[in-house]
Design an enzyme around this catalytic site. Structure first.
Site, PDB file in Angstrom:
ATOM      1  N   ASP A 293       0.817  -1.229   0.000  1.00  0.00           N
ATOM      2  CA  ASP A 293       0.000   0.000   0.000  1.00  0.00           C
ATOM      3  C   ASP A 293       0.842   1.267   0.000  1.00  0.00           C
ATOM      4  O   ASP A 293       0.415   2.305   0.515  1.00  0.00           O
ATOM      5  CB  ASP A 293      -0.957   0.047   1.217  1.00  0.00           C
ATOM      6  CG  ASP A 293      -1.825  -1.181   1.306  1.00  0.00           C
ATOM      7  OD1 ASP A 293      -2.275  -1.647   0.258  1.00  0.00           O
ATOM      8  OD2 ASP A 293      -2.031  -1.683   2.429  1.00  0.00           O
TER       9      ASP A 293
ATOM     10  N   HIS B 177      -3.654  -2.088  -6.833  1.00  0.00           N
ATOM     11  CA  HIS B 177      -2.895  -0.896  -7.201  1.00  0.00           C
ATOM     12  C   HIS B 177      -3.854   0.182  -7.683  1.00  0.00           C
ATOM     13  O   HIS B 177      -4.541   0.008  -8.684  1.00  0.00           O
ATOM     14  CB  HIS B 177      -1.848  -1.247  -8.259  1.00  0.00           C
ATOM     15  CG  HIS B 177      -0.752  -2.125  -7.704  1.00  0.00           C
ATOM     16  ND1 HIS B 177       0.222  -2.703  -8.461  1.00  0.00           N
ATOM     17  CD2 HIS B 177      -0.502  -2.499  -6.420  1.00  0.00           C
ATOM     18  CE1 HIS B 177       1.041  -3.399  -7.677  1.00  0.00           C
ATOM     19  NE2 HIS B 177       0.606  -3.298  -6.439  1.00  0.00           N
TER      20      HIS B 177
HETATM   21  P1  IMP Z   1      -2.433 -12.719   2.072  1.00  0.00           P
HETATM   22  O1  IMP Z   1      -1.464 -12.170   1.089  1.00  0.00           O
HETATM   23  O2  IMP Z   1      -3.872 -12.510   1.675  1.00  0.00           O
HETATM   24  O3  IMP Z   1      -2.137 -14.142   2.433  1.00  0.00           O
HETATM   25  O4  IMP Z   1      -2.284 -11.896   3.436  1.00  0.00           O
HETATM   26  C1  IMP Z   1      -1.107 -11.974   4.236  1.00  0.00           C
HETATM   27  C2  IMP Z   1      -0.756 -10.613   4.820  1.00  0.00           C
HETATM   28  O5  IMP Z   1      -0.308  -9.742   3.790  1.00  0.00           O
HETATM   29  C3  IMP Z   1      -1.932  -9.877   5.490  1.00  0.00           C
HETATM   30  O6  IMP Z   1      -1.429  -9.112   6.569  1.00  0.00           O
HETATM   31  C4  IMP Z   1      -2.428  -8.954   4.403  1.00  0.00           C
HETATM   32  O7  IMP Z   1      -3.117  -7.843   4.921  1.00  0.00           O
HETATM   33  C5  IMP Z   1      -1.105  -8.556   3.771  1.00  0.00           C
HETATM   34  N1  IMP Z   1      -1.221  -8.137   2.373  1.00  0.00           N
HETATM   35  C6  IMP Z   1      -1.291  -8.917   1.289  1.00  0.00           C
HETATM   36  N2  IMP Z   1      -1.318  -8.172   0.182  1.00  0.00           N
HETATM   37  C7  IMP Z   1      -1.235  -6.897   0.560  1.00  0.00           C
HETATM   38  C8  IMP Z   1      -1.182  -5.654  -0.142  1.00  0.00           C
HETATM   39  O8  IMP Z   1      -1.187  -5.574  -1.368  1.00  0.00           O
HETATM   40  N3  IMP Z   1      -1.105  -4.542   0.625  1.00  0.00           N
HETATM   41  C9  IMP Z   1      -1.040  -4.588   1.967  1.00  0.00           C
HETATM   42  N4  IMP Z   1      -1.076  -5.721   2.670  1.00  0.00           N
HETATM   43  C10 IMP Z   1      -1.168  -6.862   1.968  1.00  0.00           C
END
Ligand code: IMP
Length: 431
Positions: free
Chosen positions: A13, A41
């Protein structure tokens, strides 16, 4: 420089969408190499907001080829939905303009069901995943039972494999997670219907990009998430299930090591994180609420409120080392207008000792106490600034101090969501 990677320096982010879109204007090919639709994005174009999850930022630049590389995990139905939405808004990605790796793995409904059921069972120990099935899809890839897009070619064989997978997943869902069965027949029917729409995009993307590179084309490798969410180098286990550092561009993009000429790191002028896990510079209370409101800090993928904090220089130095950063793009400087004083974490303290970097392996990041330097804020609006020289002196001092503490020069400073609200100091494609 012609082959450039863009990576997040923090926990995702960071505003990579805006910077990727700026660079995509100069690129011939824009490629995603890891992650899936857990990424989101955000790009603002002519006052309209676009949230791109799987499709690279090149999508908003007619003629730019978008590549979804082998290192990604892709929900086929989400991809088709995203393409249809882009088409409706006047940005069609016809065959030839979107290249989907035949080796990329599919995220299927059973992955999402497993992801959500596991998180629910973990309760207070949950990772706070997006719930989009990313971890379980990468697990299947490693376990060698994942489904790759190239398998769509022989649907009869794919059907047999899916039936085996569905049976196994149902046993696991029922016995271990105490969750309902997945709708296997429905999945096979939906995939069969989606197949003719997906097949035209299939491509050997590594070879395609190498050919583009050999022809002197400009390639942007668009990283997702951020260094601190990297599976190996981030705040494990509170990470995503892929490598997000620049090194992943090779394995996940299919280009040979050595082809990359620059890595641009994107960082917010402060810090945010969604989901659980250590966050040394986190701010709570009224200031956090103000920053969250001013910065619209709500997850673009899930809408969850983001945790907010001060800029963390030890983490920036760590990301600079891991990614070999050529320069930094600093985003959302305008959000800090009116906050006085500002703080930057310059080092950590652990058991009375000062640490300039991360604690040694095995010591959790939540154990450290941030040591801050205070800088005076500014109250002037800065959204119209296009040169560093016209920023209020305190804003300029703040960004220059960030660059100095991070050990990386600045390439871009973003002062608002619109593409033109950017101070461009150096663009990698012009260097
Ligand atoms: P997952 O990628 O859905 O397995 O989530 C694992 C961790 O990564 C969690 O804390 C999500 O909030 C974080 N996360 C995954 N993708 C993003 C992103 O694009 N931006 C911010 N946090 C992310």
């Amino acid at each position: 420089m012609k082959t450039v990677a863009l990576v997040g320096v923090q926990w995702g982010d960071e505003g990579k969408g805006k910077i990727a879109d700026l660079l995509a204007a100069q690129a011939d090919v824009v490629a995603r190499f890891q992650g899936g639709n857990n990424a989101a994005h955000t790009v603002v174009r002519d006052g309209q907001k676009f949230v791109l999850r799987l499709v690279p930022a090149g999508a908003l630049h007619p003629g730019t080829v978008c590549v979804i590389g082998n290192g990604t995990v892709v929900d086929p139905f989400a991809l088709l939905g995203e393409l249809e939405a882009l088409d409706r808004r006047g940005y069609p990605l016809d065959r030839g303009l979107l290249r989907l790796s035949a080796e990329a793995h599919m995220v299927l409904p059973y992955h999402q069901e497993i992801d959500r059921a596991r998180e629910a069972r973990l309760g207070r120990r949950a990772i706070g995943t997006t719930g989009f099935g990313i971890g379980p899809a990468y697990e299947d890839k490693m376990a060698r039972c994942g489904v790759r897009f190239g398998e769509l070619v022989n649907f009869a064989a794919l059907r047999r494999k899916l039936e085996r997978n569905i049976e196994e997943k149902n046993r696991y869902l029922k016995a271990v997670l105490k969750a309902p069965k997945t709708a296997g027949d429905q999945l096979i029917a939906r995939l069969r219907a989606a197949r003719p729409k997906l097949l035209p995009y299939l491509c050997e993307t590594g070879a395609f990009m190498e050919e583009a590179r050999a022809q002197g084309k400009r390639i942007l490798l668009e990283g997702a998430h951020g260094t601190m969410l990297d599976l190996d180098h981030g705040t494990y286990p509170f990470v995503t299930s892929s490598n997000c550092v620049a090194g992943a561009a090779f394995a996940g993009g299919g280009l040979a090591p050595g082809s990359l000429e620059a890595v641009l790191g994107v960082s917010k002028a402060y810090a945010t994180r969604v989901g659980a896990g250590p966050f040394p510079t986190e701010i709570k209370g009224g200031l956090a609420r103000l920053l969250r409101r001013e910065g619209e800090e709500f997850g673009s993928a899930t809408g969850r409120p983001r945790r907010v904090g001060w800029f963390d220089a030890p983490l920036a130095r760590y990301a600079a080392r891991l990614n070999g950063l050529w320069a930094l793009a600093l985003t959302k400087l305008d959000v800090l207008t009116g906050i006085n004083p500002l703080r930057i974490c310059v080092a950590y303290e652990l058991k009375g000792a000062r640490l300039s970097g991360l604690p040694s392996p095995g010591i959790a990041l939540e154990k450290v106490r941030p040591l801050y330097e205070e800088l005076p804020g500014w109250s002037e609006k800065i959204g119209e600034a296009r040169r560093l020289e016209v920023l209020p002196a305190n804003a300029r001092r703040y960004v220059e101090r960030i660059a100095e503490l991070s050990g990386v020069s600045l390439a871009f400073v973003s002062v608002g969501p619109q593409p033109e609200q950017t101070i461009v100091l150096q663009s990698p494609f012009d260097s």
